[in-house]
Design a protein around this motif. Structure first.
Motif, short mmCIF file in Angstrom:
data_model
loop_
_atom_site.label_atom_id
_atom_site.label_comp_id
_atom_site.label_asym_id
_atom_site.label_seq_id
_atom_site.Cartn_x
_atom_site.Cartn_y
_atom_site.Cartn_z
N ALA A 110 0.83 -1.20 0.00
CA ALA A 110 0.00 0.00 0.00
C ALA A 110 0.87 1.24 0.00
CB ALA A 110 -0.93 0.01 1.21
N LYS A 111 0.40 2.25 -0.69
CA LYS A 111 1.06 3.55 -0.73
C LYS A 111 0.47 4.43 0.36
CE LYS A 111 1.00 7.84 -3.43
NZ LYS A 111 0.14 8.52 -2.42
N GLY A 112 1.33 5.12 1.09
CA GLY A 112 0.85 6.04 2.09
C GLY A 112 0.41 7.36 1.47
N ASN A 113 -0.58 8.00 2.10
CA ASN A 113 -0.92 9.37 1.69
C ASN A 113 -0.11 10.34 2.57
OD1 ASN A 113 -2.30 9.44 4.15
ND2 ASN A 113 -4.27 10.04 3.25
N PRO A 114 -0.20 11.65 2.34
CA PRO A 114 0.60 12.58 3.15
C PRO A 114 0.30 12.50 4.66
CG PRO A 114 -0.14 13.66 1.16
CD PRO A 114 -0.83 12.32 1.19
N GLN A 115 -0.85 11.95 5.00
CA GLN A 115 -1.20 11.78 6.41
C GLN A 115 -0.85 10.39 6.93
OE1 GLN A 115 -3.44 12.94 4.03
NE2 GLN A 115 -2.97 15.08 4.52
N PHE A 116 -0.14 9.60 6.11
CA PHE A 116 0.39 8.28 6.51
C PHE A 116 -0.68 7.22 6.69
CE2 PHE A 116 4.55 9.90 6.67
CZ PHE A 116 4.47 11.17 7.21
N TYR A 117 -1.76 7.33 5.92
CA TYR A 117 -2.74 6.25 5.86
C TYR A 117 -2.51 5.47 4.57
CZ TYR A 117 -5.02 8.80 9.60
OH TYR A 117 -5.28 9.42 10.79
N PHE A 118 -3.19 4.34 4.42
CA PHE A 118 -2.99 3.44 3.29
C PHE A 118 -3.92 3.87 2.16
CE2 PHE A 118 -0.69 1.64 6.48
CZ PHE A 118 -1.41 0.95 7.45
N GLU A 119 -3.38 4.70 1.28
CA GLU A 119 -4.22 5.40 0.30
C GLU A 119 -4.56 4.52 -0.91
OE1 GLU A 119 -2.30 8.73 -1.52
OE2 GLU A 119 -4.21 9.70 -2.01
N TYR A 120 -3.55 3.85 -1.45
CA TYR A 120 -3.77 2.96 -2.60
C TYR A 120 -3.18 1.60 -2.27
CZ TYR A 120 -4.88 7.08 -5.40
OH TYR A 120 -5.44 8.23 -5.88
N TRP A 121 -3.87 0.57 -2.74
CA TRP A 121 -3.48 -0.80 -2.45
C TRP A 121 -3.32 -1.59 -3.75
CZ3 TRP A 121 -4.51 -3.08 2.74
CH2 TRP A 121 -4.95 -2.13 3.68
N GLY A 122 -2.40 -2.57 -3.72
CA GLY A 122 -2.33 -3.52 -4.81
C GLY A 122 -3.41 -4.58 -4.65
N GLN A 123 -3.42 -5.51 -5.59
CA GLN A 123 -4.41 -6.59 -5.56
C GLN A 123 -4.00 -7.73 -4.64
OE1 GLN A 123 -7.59 -6.69 -6.92
NE2 GLN A 123 -7.11 -4.52 -7.17
N GLY A 124 -2.75 -7.72 -4.20
CA GLY A 124 -2.29 -8.72 -3.25
C GLY A 124 -1.63 -9.93 -3.89
N THR A 125 -0.79 -10.60 -3.11
CA THR A 125 -0.16 -11.85 -3.53
C THR A 125 -0.31 -12.84 -2.39
OG1 THR A 125 1.85 -12.83 -4.46
CG2 THR A 125 2.17 -11.19 -2.74
N LEU A 126 -0.65 -14.07 -2.73
CA LEU A 126 -0.96 -15.10 -1.73
C LEU A 126 0.31 -15.83 -1.31
CD1 LEU A 126 -3.00 -16.75 -0.07
CD2 LEU A 126 -3.27 -18.21 -2.10
N VAL A 127 0.53 -15.89 -0.02
CA VAL A 127 1.62 -16.67 0.56
C VAL A 127 0.99 -17.80 1.37
CG1 VAL A 127 3.51 -16.65 2.22
CG2 VAL A 127 3.20 -14.72 0.64
N THR A 128 1.40 -19.02 1.05
CA THR A 128 0.91 -20.20 1.77
C THR A 128 2.08 -20.92 2.39
OG1 THR A 128 -0.94 -20.44 0.22
CG2 THR A 128 -0.42 -22.32 1.63
N VAL A 129 2.05 -21.08 3.70
CA VAL A 129 3.12 -21.77 4.41
C VAL A 129 2.57 -23.11 4.89
CG1 VAL A 129 4.82 -21.65 6.25
CG2 VAL A 129 4.02 -19.55 5.15
#
Lengths: 107, 118
Positions: free
Chosen positions: B97-116
């Motif tokens: 996620a990209k932070g905005n100037p106020q340090f919140y999660f402004e934009y997100w990717g679609q994600g990648t799955l990790v399976t352990v």
């Protein structure tokens, strides 16, 4: 660690109704609180930051209020696309933490 | 248009390692804090790690501290998460996620799955 507690866990409403979601913090986060919407298979979306500021492109039916330890997300008139899971998140302290989520479902 | 594309997820045995990448475009990458957030199956969102824009300061959740390392290459507009000593409880979709100037999660990717799992 600041614990955020969201209520209710599930909210069942109909389109056109008003939704009120709550988030309580275990200690003050000032106004450093955000709300996110998350739908299955999609990336989460920032709705509100610093408790009451709408993020870019967010419709006016979404509003946030509160400060300190008690916060509210209000959706004034539900649209079909608003049914999702909503999370609050604080940036007042490290580690950043999320609430456990409120599922907003169609009644 | 801001775009975030995660890669590197997959199936790994307990104790193994993976390196996740997040390719960013559409903004001045070096200027913004970046984050990793995960979601375990059937669970909510959990913040994992953060890295600041220019000075590269890093922060970690207690659950991953000492095992995961966040880094960034501002010349390649890419964010990384090196994950060592993986455990079953690290199984999740990992979002950058990209932070905005106020340090919140402004934009997100679609994600990648990790399976352990063994």
């Amino acid at each position: 660690e600041i614990v955020l507690t969201q209520s209710p866990a599930t909210l069942s409403l109909s389109p056109g109704e008003r939704a009120t979601l709550s988030c309580g913090a275990s200690q003050s986060v000032n106004n450093y609180l955000a709300w996110y919407q998350h739908k299955p298979g999609q990336a989460p979306r920032l709705l509100i930051y610093d408790a009451s500021n709408r993020a870019t492109g967010i419709p006016a039916r979404f509003s946030g209020s509160g400060s300190g330890t008690d916060f509210t997300l209000t959706i004034s008139s539900l649209e079909p696309e608003d049914f999702a899971v909503y999370y609050c998140q604080q940036r007042g302290n490290w580690p950043r933490t999320f609430g456990q989520g409120t599922k907003l479902e169609i009644k | 248009e801001v775009q975030l594309l995660e890669s590197g997820g997959g199936l790994v045995q307990p104790g193994g390692s993976l390196r996740l990448s997040c390719a960013a475009s559409g903004f001045t990458f070096s200027t913004f804090a970046m984050y990793w957030v995960r979601q375990a199956p059937g669970k909510g969102l959990e913040w994992v790690s953060a890295i600041s824009g220019r000075d590269g300061g890093t922060y970690y959740a207690d659950s991953v501290k000492g095992r995961f390392t966040i880094s960034r290459d501002n010349s390649k507009n890419t964010l990384y998460l090196q994950m060592n000593g993986l455990r079953a409880e690290d199984t999740a979709i990992y979002y950058c996620a990209k932070g905005n100037p106020q340090f919140y999660f402004e934009y997100w990717g679609q994600g990648t799955l990790v399976t352990v799992s063994s």
